[in-house]
Motif scaffolding. Structure first.
Motif, mmCIF file in Angstrom:
data_model
loop_
_atom_site.group_PDB
_atom_site.id
_atom_site.type_symbol
_atom_site.label_atom_id
_atom_site.label_comp_id
_atom_site.label_asym_id
_atom_site.label_seq_id
_atom_site.Cartn_x
_atom_site.Cartn_y
_atom_site.Cartn_z
ATOM 1 N N ASP A 181 10.265 7.066 -0.625
ATOM 2 C CA ASP A 181 9.002 6.215 -1.029
ATOM 3 C C ASP A 181 8.519 5.392 0.302
ATOM 4 O OD1 ASP A 181 9.312 6.821 -3.748
ATOM 5 O OD2 ASP A 181 10.213 5.043 -4.142
ATOM 6 N N ARG A 182 9.325 4.974 0.983
ATOM 7 C CA ARG A 182 8.759 4.333 2.173
ATOM 8 C C ARG A 182 8.192 5.177 3.145
ATOM 9 N NH1 ARG A 182 10.972 -0.463 4.189
ATOM 10 N NH2 ARG A 182 11.007 -0.951 2.157
ATOM 11 N N LEU A 183 8.884 6.276 3.361
ATOM 12 C CA LEU A 183 8.076 7.351 4.397
ATOM 13 C C LEU A 183 6.918 7.908 3.851
ATOM 14 C CD1 LEU A 183 11.332 9.230 5.245
ATOM 15 C CD2 LEU A 183 10.430 7.866 6.592
ATOM 16 N N GLY A 184 6.815 7.915 2.652
ATOM 17 C CA GLY A 184 5.704 8.569 1.941
ATOM 18 C C GLY A 184 4.427 7.281 2.382
ATOM 19 N N GLU A 185 4.701 6.104 2.128
ATOM 20 C CA GLU A 185 3.814 5.030 2.486
ATOM 21 C C GLU A 185 3.382 5.084 3.866
ATOM 22 O OE1 GLU A 185 6.098 1.381 1.470
ATOM 23 O OE2 GLU A 185 5.818 1.874 -0.813
ATOM 24 N N HIS A 186 4.536 5.217 4.800
ATOM 25 C CA HIS A 186 4.173 5.232 6.402
ATOM 26 C C HIS A 186 3.302 6.353 6.671
ATOM 27 C CE1 HIS A 186 8.333 3.518 7.322
ATOM 28 N NE2 HIS A 186 7.538 2.654 6.892
ATOM 29 N N LEU A 187 3.270 7.454 5.823
ATOM 30 C CA LEU A 187 2.278 8.863 6.039
ATOM 31 C C LEU A 187 0.858 8.411 5.341
ATOM 32 C CD1 LEU A 187 1.860 11.612 6.601
ATOM 33 C CD2 LEU A 187 2.669 12.208 4.546
ATOM 34 N N ASP A 188 0.904 7.914 4.314
ATOM 35 C CA ASP A 188 -0.186 7.582 3.815
ATOM 36 C C ASP A 188 -1.131 6.477 4.757
ATOM 37 O OD1 ASP A 188 -0.301 9.168 1.675
ATOM 38 O OD2 ASP A 188 0.727 7.786 0.445
ATOM 39 N N GLY A 189 -0.287 5.656 5.380
ATOM 40 C CA GLY A 189 -1.082 4.489 6.295
ATOM 41 C C GLY A 189 -1.419 5.182 7.432
ATOM 42 N N LEU A 190 -0.804 6.157 7.873
ATOM 43 C CA LEU A 190 -1.294 6.972 9.215
ATOM 44 C C LEU A 190 -2.584 7.714 8.700
ATOM 45 C CD1 LEU A 190 2.033 8.195 10.830
ATOM 46 C CD2 LEU A 190 0.475 6.743 11.536
ATOM 47 N N LEU A 191 -2.590 8.563 7.779
ATOM 48 C CA LEU A 191 -3.773 9.104 7.225
ATOM 49 C C LEU A 191 -4.689 8.297 6.960
ATOM 50 C CD1 LEU A 191 -1.857 11.880 4.764
ATOM 51 C CD2 LEU A 191 -2.736 11.960 7.219
ATOM 52 N N ASP A 192 -4.319 7.082 6.269
ATOM 53 C CA ASP A 192 -5.852 6.238 6.091
ATOM 54 C C ASP A 192 -6.377 5.651 7.593
ATOM 55 O OD1 ASP A 192 -5.438 6.021 3.638
ATOM 56 O OD2 ASP A 192 -4.279 4.221 3.620
ATOM 57 N N LEU A 193 -5.646 5.828 8.611
ATOM 58 C CA LEU A 193 -6.328 5.286 10.105
ATOM 59 C C LEU A 193 -7.189 6.540 10.351
ATOM 60 C CD1 LEU A 193 -3.068 4.054 11.743
ATOM 61 C CD2 LEU A 193 -5.162 2.663 10.907
ATOM 62 N N LEU A 194 -7.127 7.576 9.868
ATOM 63 C CA LEU A 194 -7.993 8.743 10.319
ATOM 64 C C LEU A 194 -9.280 8.943 9.419
ATOM 65 C CD1 LEU A 194 -5.137 11.606 10.741
ATOM 66 C CD2 LEU A 194 -6.053 10.217 12.505
ATOM 67 N N ARG A 195 -9.149 8.390 8.252
ATOM 68 C CA ARG A 195 -10.204 8.779 7.338
ATOM 69 C C ARG A 195 -11.644 7.946 7.743
ATOM 70 N NH1 ARG A 195 -7.962 10.769 2.881
ATOM 71 N NH2 ARG A 195 -5.613 10.244 2.383
ATOM 72 N N ALA A 196 -12.741 8.611 7.319
ATOM 73 C CA ALA A 196 -14.008 8.191 7.539
ATOM 74 C C ALA A 196 -14.094 6.880 6.602
ATOM 75 C CB ALA A 196 -15.072 9.351 7.306
#
Length: 196
Positions: A181-196
């Motif tokens: 779960d924590r690793l999924g949250e980390h991934l989503d946080g990184l992807l959010d930084l890329l979003r328009a």
């Protein structure tokens, strides 16, 4: 009439057995004697399939990378852009018990690759394939207007690869703090930084 032996099937069985032993006991626990015992063979019976332990380990590592590549291909089917990128990452991140076991094997492999040119070449090939797929999903995301302006695709690909491989280590050595779960949250946080 002599029994017909499927050489490729036996090799595959030995690779699967080796994979399971390394996941449970580490590389030092994967002796030829232990592999033969767990596979149901006499110790010397492995020689026709793998002449040396190094040959068996290389086949096992190759199997794991191919297994990951097949999962990634399946996960990317019908997806593009950031959705595809997230799906790709979730096939490498140790977010399930099976992927944590795979991470244990990969960690042992990286150690060998640091000292063996053949293993280093195998690792480099896997990294190149994953980097290419990451770049492709980022290009799609850019085309679809999903990325914020100024995203450097090569830099992001490098950061994501570092995150993926670093997560394999942290999930194995600290599974409470770095659970799925924590690793999924980390991934989503990184992807959010890329979003328009």
């Amino acid at each position: 009439m002599p029994k017909i032996v499927d050489h490729d099937q036996r090799r595959q069985e030995l690779v699967e057995t080796t994979w399971r032993i390394i996941a449970r006991r580490g590389l030092s626990g994967a002796t030829m004697r232990q592999i033969a015992h767990e596979a149901g063979y006499a110790n010397g019976a492995l020689k026709p399939y793998f002449a040396t332990k190094d040959e068996l380990l290389e086949a096992t590592y190759q199997h794991v990378f191919e297994r990951s590549d097949r999962r990634i291909e399946e996960a990317l089917r019908g997806r593009r852009g950031l959705q595809a990128l997230r799906a790709l990452c979730l096939e490498v991140l140790p977010v399930s018990p099976d992927l944590v076991d795979e991470a244990r094997l990969v960690i042992a492999f990286w150690n060998g690759a640091a000292h063996d040119p053949d293993e280093a070449a195998l690792a480099s090939g896997a990294l190149d394939r994953w980097r290419s797929r990451i770049l492709s999903t980022l290009d799609q995301a850019q085309t679809d207007g999903e990325l914020r302006d100024g995203v450097d695709h090569a830099r992001v690909a490098g950061l994501l690869l570092g995150q993926l491989f670093g997560s394999q280590v942290t999930a194995v050595v600290d599974p409470v703090s770095f659970n799925g779960d924590r690793l999924g949250e980390h991934l989503d946080g990184l992807l959010d930084l890329l979003r328009a």
